[in-house]
Design a protein around this motif. Structure first.
Motif, short mmCIF file in Angstrom:
data_model
loop_
_atom_site.label_atom_id
_atom_site.label_comp_id
_atom_site.label_asym_id
_atom_site.label_seq_id
_atom_site.Cartn_x
_atom_site.Cartn_y
_atom_site.Cartn_z
N LEU A 162 0.81 -1.21 0.00
CA LEU A 162 0.00 0.00 0.00
C LEU A 162 0.85 1.27 0.00
CD1 LEU A 162 -2.86 -0.99 2.46
CD2 LEU A 162 -2.99 -0.73 -0.01
N ALA A 163 2.03 1.19 0.56
CA ALA A 163 2.91 2.35 0.61
C ALA A 163 3.23 2.87 -0.79
CB ALA A 163 4.19 2.01 1.36
N ASP A 164 3.16 2.01 -1.80
CA ASP A 164 3.48 2.40 -3.17
C ASP A 164 2.24 2.69 -4.02
OD1 ASP A 164 6.16 1.99 -2.55
OD2 ASP A 164 6.08 -0.10 -3.17
N LEU A 165 1.07 2.56 -3.44
CA LEU A 165 -0.17 2.64 -4.21
C LEU A 165 -0.44 4.03 -4.77
CD1 LEU A 165 -2.64 1.32 -5.38
CD2 LEU A 165 -3.75 1.55 -3.14
N GLN A 166 -0.33 5.05 -3.94
CA GLN A 166 -0.64 6.41 -4.40
C GLN A 166 0.24 6.81 -5.58
OE1 GLN A 166 -3.20 8.40 -3.26
NE2 GLN A 166 -2.69 9.67 -5.02
N GLU A 167 1.52 6.52 -5.49
CA GLU A 167 2.43 6.85 -6.58
C GLU A 167 2.06 6.08 -7.86
OE1 GLU A 167 7.17 6.60 -7.74
OE2 GLU A 167 6.58 6.35 -5.66
N ALA A 168 1.69 4.81 -7.71
CA ALA A 168 1.31 4.00 -8.87
C ALA A 168 0.05 4.55 -9.53
CB ALA A 168 1.10 2.55 -8.44
N ILE A 169 -0.91 5.00 -8.73
CA ILE A 169 -2.13 5.57 -9.29
C ILE A 169 -1.81 6.84 -10.08
CG2 ILE A 169 -4.29 6.76 -8.68
CD1 ILE A 169 -4.63 4.65 -6.46
N GLU A 170 -0.96 7.67 -9.52
CA GLU A 170 -0.57 8.90 -10.21
C GLU A 170 0.23 8.62 -11.48
OE1 GLU A 170 1.42 11.18 -7.19
OE2 GLU A 170 -0.43 11.42 -6.03
N THR A 171 1.06 7.59 -11.43
CA THR A 171 1.91 7.24 -12.58
C THR A 171 1.11 6.59 -13.70
OG1 THR A 171 3.83 6.94 -11.14
CG2 THR A 171 3.92 5.88 -13.31
N PHE A 172 0.28 5.60 -13.36
CA PHE A 172 -0.40 4.79 -14.37
C PHE A 172 -1.81 5.27 -14.72
CE2 PHE A 172 2.59 1.75 -12.28
CZ PHE A 172 3.43 1.59 -13.36
N ASN A 173 -2.41 6.08 -13.87
CA ASN A 173 -3.75 6.61 -14.11
C ASN A 173 -4.74 5.50 -14.54
OD1 ASN A 173 -5.69 8.61 -14.23
ND2 ASN A 173 -5.24 9.10 -16.35
N PRO A 174 -4.91 4.47 -13.69
CA PRO A 174 -5.76 3.34 -14.07
C PRO A 174 -7.24 3.70 -14.05
CG PRO A 174 -5.12 3.12 -11.79
CD PRO A 174 -4.39 4.32 -12.33
N HIS A 175 -8.02 2.97 -14.83
CA HIS A 175 -9.48 3.09 -14.78
C HIS A 175 -10.02 2.27 -13.61
CE1 HIS A 175 -8.80 3.66 -19.25
NE2 HIS A 175 -9.29 4.81 -18.85
N VAL A 176 -9.34 1.16 -13.31
CA VAL A 176 -9.79 0.21 -12.29
C VAL A 176 -8.59 -0.22 -11.45
CG1 VAL A 176 -10.82 -2.07 -11.89
CG2 VAL A 176 -11.61 -0.67 -13.80
N VAL A 177 -8.80 -0.35 -10.13
CA VAL A 177 -7.79 -0.91 -9.23
C VAL A 177 -8.38 -2.19 -8.64
CG1 VAL A 177 -6.44 -0.58 -7.12
CG2 VAL A 177 -6.84 1.36 -8.65
N VAL A 178 -7.68 -3.30 -8.85
CA VAL A 178 -8.07 -4.58 -8.27
C VAL A 178 -7.13 -4.81 -7.10
CG1 VAL A 178 -8.33 -7.06 -8.64
CG2 VAL A 178 -8.88 -5.46 -10.49
N MET A 179 -7.70 -4.80 -5.86
CA MET A 179 -6.86 -4.79 -4.67
C MET A 179 -7.26 -5.86 -3.67
SD MET A 179 -6.01 -1.56 -2.13
CE MET A 179 -7.32 -0.64 -2.86
N ASP A 180 -6.27 -6.53 -3.13
CA ASP A 180 -6.48 -7.46 -2.03
C ASP A 180 -6.92 -6.65 -0.81
OD1 ASP A 180 -6.41 -9.57 -0.25
OD2 ASP A 180 -4.30 -10.02 -0.52
#
Length: 69
Positions: free
Chosen positions: A37-55
């Motif tokens: 989760l510590a890397d999630l915000q950066e990944a969202i900003e970088t990849f701009n996904p339409h959907v996040v599938v998360m455990d």
């Protein structure tokens, strides 16, 4: 347009399997995979996904709690 998906799980084997299954669909592309989760915000900003599938149970936090943000 392809649906951009970001995968979040603390088990690489699970994410790899999910990626393989999702990318069999012509209209889906997995743009990134995050192990914590510590890397999630950066990944969202970088990849701009339409959907996040998360455990919901990750080693460094609760996926459900993060989704409420």
């Amino acid at each position: 347009m392809k649906i951009k998906v970001l995968l979040v799980d603390d088990h690489m084997l699970v994410m790899s399997g999910m990626r393989e299954l999702l990318e069999r669909e012509e209209d889906i592309i997995v743009v990134g995979m995050v192990l914590k989760l510590a890397d999630l915000q950066e990944a969202i900003e970088t990849f701009n996904p339409h959907v996040v599938v998360m455990d919901i149970r990750l080693k460094d936090g609760n996926g459900l709690h993060w989704t409420k943000k």
